[in-house]
Design a protein around this motif. Sequence first.
Motif, short mmCIF file in Angstrom:
data_model
loop_
_atom_site.label_atom_id
_atom_site.label_comp_id
_atom_site.label_asym_id
_atom_site.label_seq_id
_atom_site.Cartn_x
_atom_site.Cartn_y
_atom_site.Cartn_z
N CYS A 77 84.92 109.97 28.31
CA CYS A 77 84.00 110.40 26.98
C CYS A 77 84.79 111.46 25.44
O CYS A 77 86.22 111.69 25.54
CB CYS A 77 83.44 112.39 27.81
N SER A 78 84.02 110.97 24.89
CA SER A 78 84.19 111.11 23.63
C SER A 78 83.05 111.55 22.65
O SER A 78 82.15 111.15 22.61
CB SER A 78 85.35 110.72 22.91
N VAL A 79 83.31 111.54 21.71
CA VAL A 79 82.19 111.91 20.49
C VAL A 79 81.41 110.28 20.00
O VAL A 79 82.39 110.00 19.54
CB VAL A 79 82.25 113.56 19.10
N SER A 92 82.20 120.16 22.98
CA SER A 92 82.47 121.51 24.13
C SER A 92 81.40 120.19 24.84
O SER A 92 81.98 120.75 25.95
CB SER A 92 81.31 122.39 23.35
N GLU A 93 80.17 119.58 24.41
CA GLU A 93 80.12 118.69 25.67
C GLU A 93 80.70 118.04 26.76
O GLU A 93 81.09 118.16 28.22
CB GLU A 93 78.63 118.01 25.08
N CYS A 94 81.89 117.41 25.97
CA CYS A 94 82.62 116.44 26.56
C CYS A 94 83.39 117.35 27.47
O CYS A 94 83.88 116.81 28.68
CB CYS A 94 83.77 115.92 26.03
N ALA A 95 84.01 118.93 27.46
CA ALA A 95 84.89 119.23 27.77
C ALA A 95 84.13 119.91 29.26
O ALA A 95 85.00 120.45 30.33
CB ALA A 95 85.13 120.92 26.96
N GLU A 96 82.36 119.99 28.55
CA GLU A 96 81.97 120.81 29.94
C GLU A 96 81.50 119.78 30.87
O GLU A 96 81.84 120.34 32.28
CB GLU A 96 80.45 121.46 29.47
N LYS A 97 82.54 118.07 30.79
CA LYS A 97 81.43 117.47 31.82
C LYS A 97 82.51 116.98 32.69
O LYS A 97 82.97 116.75 33.47
CB LYS A 97 80.89 116.05 30.88
N VAL A 98 83.91 117.60 31.43
CA VAL A 98 85.15 116.59 32.57
C VAL A 98 85.61 118.22 33.45
O VAL A 98 85.42 118.49 34.75
CB VAL A 98 86.15 116.89 31.53
N LEU A 99 85.51 119.42 33.27
CA LEU A 99 84.97 120.69 34.43
C LEU A 99 83.72 120.24 35.21
O LEU A 99 84.22 120.85 36.36
CB LEU A 99 84.84 122.16 33.02
N ASP A 100 83.10 120.04 34.60
CA ASP A 100 82.02 119.99 36.35
C ASP A 100 82.09 118.34 36.59
O ASP A 100 81.12 118.20 37.81
CB ASP A 100 80.36 119.93 36.00
N GLY A 101 82.83 117.80 36.59
CA GLY A 101 83.58 116.79 37.31
C GLY A 101 82.64 115.05 37.21
O GLY A 101 83.09 113.90 37.42
N THR A 102 82.13 115.06 35.85
CA THR A 102 81.11 114.34 35.51
C THR A 102 82.12 113.23 34.78
O THR A 102 81.83 111.68 35.60
CB THR A 102 80.40 114.26 33.63
#
Length: 296
Positions: free
Chosen positions: A174-176, A199-209
């Motif tokens: 993920c990137s912007v 911040s959306e990318c970071a959330e997607k890494v945290l939730d495993g997307t």
Amino acid sequence: MRLRSALAATTAGIAIAAGLAACGDAGSDDEGRDVDAKSDCDGKFAEGSRMAELADAGTINVGHKTDQPGVGFQGATDDVPKGFDIEIAKLLIADLCIDPASDKVNWEETISDNREPYLESGKVDVVLASYSITDDRQKVVGQAGPYMVTGQQLLVKSDSKIAGVDDVKGKEVCSVTGSTSLETIKAKGAKGVGADSYSECAEKVLDGTYEAMTTDGTILAGLAAQNEGELKVVGDQFSTENIGVGYGKDHPEMCEWIDGVLEDAFADGSWAEAFKLTLGPSGVQTPEPPTLQPCK
């Protein structure tokens, strides 16, 4: 113009990379340094120049990011943004004899995809938003600096086995949307996926997307510090990003002015002070100031 050696710029990038694995806070909780407005604008700028127009109007519109801890961040309860980009913007604003802390400054949120359109339309006068200087961008807008040299890295979960860019070939990263980082990671063999914000990318890494996200190491350091124990920065830098100030292409005189303000900040220590205040808490070591590129 006082230019520094290429070694200084290289050292700056190395110093930033060296500190990225360190833990710490995402940035200062205050609104940064107090920067006093200059009082020498009577006849200071050439008549008809954009700087003279801004100084005479006493107002300025500044484009910035809001989702990059330590670089350009504005929380839901923050009245004004904060971060290294913002501290550099304050120096420019003050040099126009405008109080950076006053309501004469319109802090306008920008995302990666609208920085050029905002400058072209005149919605903002300058952009300081982790804005990499590139040949393609300089075809449509002006860019001065850089005031920071960094490089692209990866942000992954703390228990991830990914160690560098070779490990994400064929994987979704993920990137912007609109960022140079998205194009670079695709060129490295990964499947770059665009998002609206870091911040959306970071959330997607945290939730495993996604297994990883990528952008400049300084931004990733802030996100890792904000999510200490859950996210980590990995790998060597695989790009060089010269972060500069954007301005309207129809005002080329702004380049020499911006560079002059940066040179003064490099020399008097205010650049280093701003860097330490905003990026130091994330574990990033304060480097030597970068080499300014010639104005085009």
